[in-house]
Design an enzyme around this catalytic site. Structure first.
Site: not given
Length: 562
Positions: A25, A27, A29, A33, A102, A204, A261, A336-337
């Site tokens: 990150d 910025n 928040d 990013d 992706d 995907d 995938e 990520h899964d």
């Protein structure tokens, strides 16, 4: 091996996957990013990575963390702007790094303009961009269960008896690939990105594009009276027509790198997917990634009691199948899964050490195929421990928890299952240093940090020559050595079978060169037959030999050049 065809120009790649929301990150928040990726390009290059795969950064309401896309040709503001993306492309190119996006084309977000137009009127041409059914008896069209739990059908508000179809969450309506006009719109979008200069796509849920058009109910397989959608909507007859056209209209025109995938592809169909003229450059080898659960799609059904011999059989069986079709694999430990591999494949929490993390890395990194590294994997990051279900963000985790309760699990049992398997395990913020928020952000992150972090961060590990991070760097250097690269890229895989059950052992052989990989996946010493060979990588400082035997210490991994 057969002749390396043109699409194998990708065979020397090392790919680093970034989950941008959790990477860096810049910025303040609490959300990662694009500028955060730019800031760490030199770090990624230090891992030997030549390609970055970025999880979705398109405009999205984030119900499924970006896998619900509302505009394919805009960057979601929380990640930055298209100008930021163009800068990322330029800066990566300066470093010899390619960018892979992706691609999510099985479904969109319910907020996509197409779906909103489809909802606006029953006579809208956009109705045929999705799958709508009207039921005469007011019942849902069939009893298929979505992959995120509950029916695959959601009633259209204001139109009683009319439903739309979704393989995943209700907010992710499936696109109707039977519609040629829809397919052409998808191809235009894909070519727009490829014209921009990206190297290719990870695609995907690609095996879900084709559904059985009888839309018939089938025998229930759960107490909810529903049946898994994959039985009627995964790898179904006719899928090849869509994938052939997709390849011809987009990827072939740009010589793109494509990674499918492709869950559930039958061995008989492998050649179609990754053979010399296959749909994709490679597909992920998920064969062993779900070894610990009874059902990869419905993991609330509980765990298996797997052992290393089963892992070994699965690993080498998959590699044989890929070789038989002259194919190429994308080799993965994490994504990520998936939960963190150290917590998944090392059953005893006390053994989840940096040494074990290096052993697992060695096991997969030198197999035939392209190694993928998921952010934080190179640090030996571990699963978290959450105490309440409301601490989870992932829609799949929450739905699996609810389904587990319906199947009779206690809340404590259901929470344990979700803790061990949740996709949130891989999505906790990247650990750059040992600060409260791991150097990821100066403010509270969008998702709580991991709970087992001591010493597991870039700042600490880059200073430690024995760290997991520096071991990954050594592996990449070894893989790219002039006298060894061809062995790892083109060499035959030969399983070494006369080894203890807890040892995974194989050779890579090319002409008169042999490289031996030995990995002890147990907490006790293992003795193997010794041969005269030079140690070229070792996750210990020593290698014990006893007369004609080589002794592997607990979780020791060595690579030998014969």
């Amino acid at each position: 091996m057969g002749k390396i065809n043109d699409k194998r120009r990708w065979n020397k790649e090392i790919v680093y996957q970034i989950y941008p929301r959790s990477f860096q990150d810049t910025n303040n928040d609490g959300i990662g990013d694009l500028q955060g990726i730019i800031a760490h390009l030199d770090y990624i290059k230090s891992l030997g990575a030549s390609t970055i795969w970025i999880s979705p950064i398109y405009k999205s309401p984030m119900v499924d963390m970006g896998y619900d896309i509302s505009d394919y040709q805009k960057i979601d503001p929380q990640f930055g702007t298209m100008e930021d993306f163009d800068e990322l492309l330029r800066e990566a190119n300066k470093r010899g790094i390619k960018i892979m996006m992706d691609l999510v084309v099985n479904h969109t977000s319910e907020q996509h303009e197409w779906f909103q137009k489809a909802l606006a009127s029953p006579t809208s041409p956009y109705r045929d961009y999705y799958i709508f059914k009207t039921s005469k008896n007011g019942q849902k069209p069939n009893n298929w269960r979505s992959l995120f739990g509950g029916s695959t059908w959601t009633e259209v508000q204001g139109e009683p008896g009319t439903y739309y179809f979704h393989t995943f969450a209700a907010q992710q309506p499936d696109l109707n690939w039977e519609n040629p006009k829809l397919r052409q719109e998808i191809y235009e979008m894909i070519n727009w990105w490829l014209d921009k200069g990206i190297a290719g796509f990870r695609i995907d849920a690609i095996t879900h594009l084709k559904k059985d058009l009888d839309w018939a109910s089938i025998p229930a397989d759960g107490s909810d009276g529903l049946a898994a959608v994959i039985k009627k909507g995964q790898n179904r007859p006719g899928l090849d027509l869509f994938l052939d056209e997709l390849k011809q209209e987009t990827f072939d025109k740009h010589n793109a790198m494509t990674v499918g995938e492709a869950y559930g592809v039958p061995e008989d169909d492998l050649r179609k997917f990754i053979g010399p003229n296959g749909y994709f450059s490679m597909i992920f080898d998920f064969s062993y990634m779900n070894i610990e659960v009874k059902n990869a799609d419905e993991w609330y059904r509980g765990k298996t009691n797997w052992d290393v011999s089963e892992l070994k059989d699965t690993l080498f069986g998959s590699q044989r199948a890929i070789k038989n079709v002259d194919g190429w694999a994308a080799n993965v430990l994490e994504n990520h899964d998936q939960p963190r591999v150290l917590s998944k494949l090392i059953k005893d929490p006390n053994e989840r050490t940096p040494t074990a993390a290096k052993a697992l890395a060695t096991m997969y990194y030198f197999l035939p195929g392209t190694p993928f590294i998921y952010q934080g994997q190179e640090l030996g990051m571990k699963n978290f421990k959450r105490k309440k279900i409301d601490e989870f963000n992932d829609v799949s985790s929450i739905n699996n928890y609810r389904m587990a309760l319906k199947e009779g699990y206690s809340p404590a049992e259901a929470l344990e299952i979700v803790n061990s398997r949740s996709r949130d395990n891989a999505r906790t913020p990247m650990q750059w240093n040992d600060e409260a928020f791991g150097g990821f952000s100066r403010v509270t992150p969008w998702l709580k940090m991991g709970t087992d972090r001591k010493g597991i961060n870039v700042g600490s590990e880059k200073l430690d020559p024995d760290s997991v991070l520096n071991y990954y760097r050594e592996m990449s250097q070894l893989r790219k050595k002039v006298d060894l690269q061809d062995v790892f890229v083109r060499g035959e895989l030969v399983e070494i079978k006369n080894v203890p059950q807890a040892v995974i052992a194989y050779k890579r052989v090319l002409d008169n060169k042999k490289v031996v990989i030995l990995v002890n996946l147990s907490k006790v010493k293992q003795a193997l037959h010794s041969s005269e060979a030079k140690v070229i990588l070792n996750n210990y400082h020593t290698l014990q030999k006893d007369e004609n035997e080589l002794i592997l210490l607990p979780y020791q991994a060595v690579i030998l050049a014969e």
